[in-house]
Scaffold this motif. Structure first.
Motif, PDB file in Angstrom:
ATOM      1  N   VAL A  27       0.861  -1.178   0.000  1.00  0.00           N
ATOM      2  CA  VAL A  27       0.000   0.000   0.000  1.00  0.00           C
ATOM      3  C   VAL A  27       0.898   1.229   0.000  1.00  0.00           C
ATOM      4  O   VAL A  27       1.729   1.411   0.894  1.00  0.00           O
ATOM      5  CB  VAL A  27      -0.939   0.020   1.221  1.00  0.00           C
ATOM      6  CG1 VAL A  27      -1.804   1.270   1.205  1.00  0.00           C
ATOM      7  CG2 VAL A  27      -1.825  -1.213   1.230  1.00  0.00           C
ATOM      8  N   GLU A  28       0.722   2.053  -1.021  1.00  0.00           N
ATOM      9  CA  GLU A  28       1.575   3.231  -1.230  1.00  0.00           C
ATOM     10  C   GLU A  28       0.818   4.501  -0.851  1.00  0.00           C
ATOM     11  O   GLU A  28      -0.209   4.805  -1.451  1.00  0.00           O
ATOM     12  CB  GLU A  28       1.986   3.334  -2.700  1.00  0.00           C
ATOM     13  CG  GLU A  28       2.829   2.184  -3.204  1.00  0.00           C
ATOM     14  CD  GLU A  28       4.312   2.442  -3.027  1.00  0.00           C
ATOM     15  OE1 GLU A  28       4.655   3.437  -2.364  1.00  0.00           O
ATOM     16  OE2 GLU A  28       5.103   1.634  -3.549  1.00  0.00           O
ATOM     17  N   PRO A  29       1.315   5.277   0.104  1.00  0.00           N
ATOM     18  CA  PRO A  29       0.730   6.595   0.360  1.00  0.00           C
ATOM     19  C   PRO A  29       1.162   7.578  -0.716  1.00  0.00           C
ATOM     20  O   PRO A  29       2.061   7.294  -1.518  1.00  0.00           O
ATOM     21  CB  PRO A  29       1.315   6.972   1.719  1.00  0.00           C
ATOM     22  CG  PRO A  29       2.633   6.276   1.754  1.00  0.00           C
ATOM     23  CD  PRO A  29       2.450   4.985   0.981  1.00  0.00           C
ATOM     24  N   ALA A  30       0.520   8.721  -0.744  1.00  0.00           N
ATOM     25  CA  ALA A  30       0.885   9.734  -1.736  1.00  0.00           C
ATOM     26  C   ALA A  30       2.337  10.159  -1.566  1.00  0.00           C
ATOM     27  O   ALA A  30       3.043  10.398  -2.546  1.00  0.00           O
ATOM     28  CB  ALA A  30      -0.050  10.934  -1.614  1.00  0.00           C
ATOM     29  N   ALA A  31       2.780  10.268  -0.316  1.00  0.00           N
ATOM     30  CA  ALA A  31       4.180  10.610  -0.023  1.00  0.00           C
ATOM     31  C   ALA A  31       4.632   9.777   1.157  1.00  0.00           C
ATOM     32  O   ALA A  31       4.045   9.855   2.240  1.00  0.00           O
ATOM     33  CB  ALA A  31       4.312  12.104   0.284  1.00  0.00           C
ATOM     34  N   SER A  32       5.650   8.949   0.961  1.00  0.00           N
ATOM     35  CA  SER A  32       6.113   8.034   2.011  1.00  0.00           C
ATOM     36  C   SER A  32       7.004   8.759   3.014  1.00  0.00           C
ATOM     37  O   SER A  32       7.960   9.427   2.638  1.00  0.00           O
ATOM     38  CB  SER A  32       6.885   6.864   1.395  1.00  0.00           C
ATOM     39  OG  SER A  32       6.045   6.106   0.556  1.00  0.00           O
ATOM     40  N   ARG A  33       6.673   8.575   4.297  1.00  0.00           N
ATOM     41  CA  ARG A  33       7.487   9.139   5.369  1.00  0.00           C
ATOM     42  C   ARG A  33       8.227   8.045   6.145  1.00  0.00           C
ATOM     43  O   ARG A  33       9.153   8.327   6.903  1.00  0.00           O
ATOM     44  CB  ARG A  33       6.601   9.947   6.319  1.00  0.00           C
ATOM     45  CG  ARG A  33       5.830  11.066   5.616  1.00  0.00           C
ATOM     46  CD  ARG A  33       4.751  11.647   6.491  1.00  0.00           C
ATOM     47  NE  ARG A  33       5.297  12.295   7.674  1.00  0.00           N
ATOM     48  CZ  ARG A  33       4.550  12.664   8.724  1.00  0.00           C
ATOM     49  NH1 ARG A  33       3.242  12.401   8.732  1.00  0.00           N
ATOM     50  NH2 ARG A  33       5.110  13.255   9.762  1.00  0.00           N
ATOM     51  N   ALA A  34       7.803   6.814   5.975  1.00  0.00           N
ATOM     52  CA  ALA A  34       8.451   5.659   6.613  1.00  0.00           C
ATOM     53  C   ALA A  34       8.012   4.418   5.850  1.00  0.00           C
ATOM     54  O   ALA A  34       7.038   4.454   5.087  1.00  0.00           O
ATOM     55  CB  ALA A  34       8.072   5.564   8.091  1.00  0.00           C
ATOM     56  N   HIS A  35       8.754   3.309   6.059  1.00  0.00           N
ATOM     57  CA  HIS A  35       8.476   2.059   5.349  1.00  0.00           C
ATOM     58  C   HIS A  35       8.396   0.925   6.363  1.00  0.00           C
ATOM     59  O   HIS A  35       9.266   0.812   7.233  1.00  0.00           O
ATOM     60  CB  HIS A  35       9.577   1.751   4.333  1.00  0.00           C
ATOM     61  CG  HIS A  35       9.759   2.817   3.296  1.00  0.00           C
ATOM     62  ND1 HIS A  35      10.374   4.021   3.561  1.00  0.00           N
ATOM     63  CD2 HIS A  35       9.394   2.852   1.988  1.00  0.00           C
ATOM     64  CE1 HIS A  35      10.388   4.750   2.458  1.00  0.00           C
ATOM     65  NE2 HIS A  35       9.808   4.059   1.494  1.00  0.00           N
ATOM     66  N   LEU A  36       7.368   0.070   6.225  1.00  0.00           N
ATOM     67  CA  LEU A  36       7.162  -1.032   7.158  1.00  0.00           C
ATOM     68  C   LEU A  36       6.873  -2.316   6.393  1.00  0.00           C
ATOM     69  O   LEU A  36       5.901  -2.392   5.636  1.00  0.00           O
ATOM     70  CB  LEU A  36       5.993  -0.718   8.099  1.00  0.00           C
ATOM     71  CG  LEU A  36       5.587  -1.824   9.087  1.00  0.00           C
ATOM     72  CD1 LEU A  36       6.697  -2.091  10.100  1.00  0.00           C
ATOM     73  CD2 LEU A  36       4.290  -1.467   9.801  1.00  0.00           C
ATOM     74  N   LEU A  37       7.722  -3.321   6.581  1.00  0.00           N
ATOM     75  CA  LEU A  37       7.458  -4.688   6.114  1.00  0.00           C
ATOM     76  C   LEU A  37       6.787  -5.425   7.256  1.00  0.00           C
ATOM     77  O   LEU A  37       7.380  -5.571   8.331  1.00  0.00           O
ATOM     78  CB  LEU A  37       8.758  -5.387   5.717  1.00  0.00           C
ATOM     79  CG  LEU A  37       8.664  -6.896   5.437  1.00  0.00           C
ATOM     80  CD1 LEU A  37       7.734  -7.180   4.264  1.00  0.00           C
ATOM     81  CD2 LEU A  37      10.054  -7.485   5.198  1.00  0.00           C
ATOM     82  N   VAL A  71       3.509   0.441   3.349  1.00  0.00           N
ATOM     83  CA  VAL A  71       3.394  -0.849   4.034  1.00  0.00           C
ATOM     84  C   VAL A  71       3.419  -1.982   3.013  1.00  0.00           C
ATOM     85  O   VAL A  71       2.699  -1.943   2.005  1.00  0.00           O
ATOM     86  CB  VAL A  71       2.094  -0.934   4.852  1.00  0.00           C
ATOM     87  CG1 VAL A  71       2.017  -2.273   5.601  1.00  0.00           C
ATOM     88  CG2 VAL A  71       1.985   0.231   5.832  1.00  0.00           C
ATOM     89  N   ALA A  72       4.240  -2.976   3.273  1.00  0.00           N
ATOM     90  CA  ALA A  72       4.281  -4.201   2.482  1.00  0.00           C
ATOM     91  C   ALA A  72       3.981  -5.366   3.416  1.00  0.00           C
ATOM     92  O   ALA A  72       4.673  -5.548   4.429  1.00  0.00           O
ATOM     93  CB  ALA A  72       5.644  -4.381   1.827  1.00  0.00           C
ATOM     94  N   VAL A  73       2.946  -6.120   3.120  1.00  0.00           N
ATOM     95  CA  VAL A  73       2.574  -7.278   3.940  1.00  0.00           C
ATOM     96  C   VAL A  73       2.943  -8.541   3.170  1.00  0.00           C
ATOM     97  O   VAL A  73       2.479  -8.758   2.045  1.00  0.00           O
ATOM     98  CB  VAL A  73       1.074  -7.268   4.284  1.00  0.00           C
ATOM     99  CG1 VAL A  73       0.738  -8.460   5.189  1.00  0.00           C
ATOM    100  CG2 VAL A  73       0.685  -5.963   4.973  1.00  0.00           C
ATOM    101  N   ALA A  74       3.772  -9.364   3.768  1.00  0.00           N
ATOM    102  CA  ALA A  74       4.232 -10.594   3.116  1.00  0.00           C
ATOM    103  C   ALA A  74       3.240 -11.733   3.356  1.00  0.00           C
ATOM    104  O   ALA A  74       2.510 -11.744   4.348  1.00  0.00           O
ATOM    105  CB  ALA A  74       5.611 -10.979   3.640  1.00  0.00           C
TER     106      ALA A  74
END
Length: 277
Positions: A21-31, A57-60
């Motif tokens: 899920v991509e926000p309009a502007a990424s401020r942090a990244h979470l796997l 957010v990337a959910v595996a």
């Protein structure tokens, strides 16, 4: 915000998807790694809530679940070592370079900590949700007796069936016997083995020096606060923050799974921590 499925292929040919899920502007990244037996799609609402705060957010997906091309069965088996060394390694590589936090729910939280310990330079920090070391000695009363008995039944059950029939037993889904036997050893002994990673995971976890947010839920008997404390105690130096969230904070009953239906309260807590200076 709708997730996009990103295909991933592990080195042994196993195919699965990351739900990103991509926000309009990424401020942090979470796997983020799911609980045992829970498909990645079940975390879409949580991922969307975090994306609303500017968090990518990337959910595996777990092998054998959801978008996974394989299903556990007699002669089709794997354990923690395969998940760590093949699937999660491939998932992390698919995300490319850059600072990613690792997180997870229940078993996923344990794997997030192990994955970070294997490659600490690639991990910016840990978000541990309703998780902990499921050591039988940390549970009280009937819960402790039940989990101890269950862990001792699993080796024979999985070898008899050729897999773990969780969909029939009401705990997790159709799982690989090796995964459940590895889980059962953690229940009995309270330690993480090397799982073929080439060194002691316990030692590597003790050297892991990253920020950690640990969230336990007030009515969660599966992962009470004491089990979260045991997991965080295995980790090395770094700013560690542990919190217990109640229903008032979550807006829903604070048990192991209910927060997934209304994830905004928990997502707010995670976002506040991820985005704090």
């Amino acid at each position: 915000m709708n997730p996009v499925e990103h295909p991933v292929v592990a080195e042994d040919g196993h195919r699965f998807c990351l739900r990103i899920v991509e926000p309009a502007a990424s401020r942090a990244h979470l796997l983020f790694l799911p609980a045992l037996g829970v498909p990645a799609a079940k975390y879409d609402a949580f991922a969307a809530a975090l994306a609303g705060h500017g968090i990518r957010v990337a959910v595996a997906e777990w092998r054998g679940i959801g978008s996974s091309a394989w299903r556990a069965g007699r002669g089709i088996d794997w354990g923690y070592g395969t998940l760590l060394g093949r699937d999660l390694r491939a998932a992390r590589a698919a995300l490319g370079p850059g600072a990613w936090h690792y997180g997870g729910h229940s078993l996923g939280g344990q794997f997030a900590a192990m994955l970070a310990a294997l490659d600490p330079e690639a991990c910016a920090g840990l978000v541990l949700v309703a998780t902990g070391v499921p050591h039988e000695r940390l549970y009280r009363g009937a819960a402790g007796l039940a989990i101890a008995a269950f862990a001792r039944l699993l080796p024979a059950l999985t070898r008899l069936c050729g897999h773990y029939p969780g969909h029939r037993l009401g705990f997790a889904g159709r799982e690989a016997g090796g995964v459940m036997r590895d889980w059962a050893r953690t229940v009995r002994h309270g330690v993480y083995e090397d799982y073929g990673t080439g060194g002691s995971l316990e030692d590597r976890m003790r050297r892991l020096a990253v920020p950690v947010l640990g969230l336990s839920l007030a009515e969660d008997w599966l992962a009470p606060a004491v089990t979260l404390a045991a997991l965080m105690d295995k980790l090395g130096p770094g700013p560690h923050r542990a919190m217990t969230l109640d229903g008032g904070r979550l807006g829903v009953r604070a048990d192991h799974f209910r927060w997934m239906r209304r994830p905004d309260g928990l997502a707010q807590t995670v976002a506040d921590w991820l985005l704090s200076p």
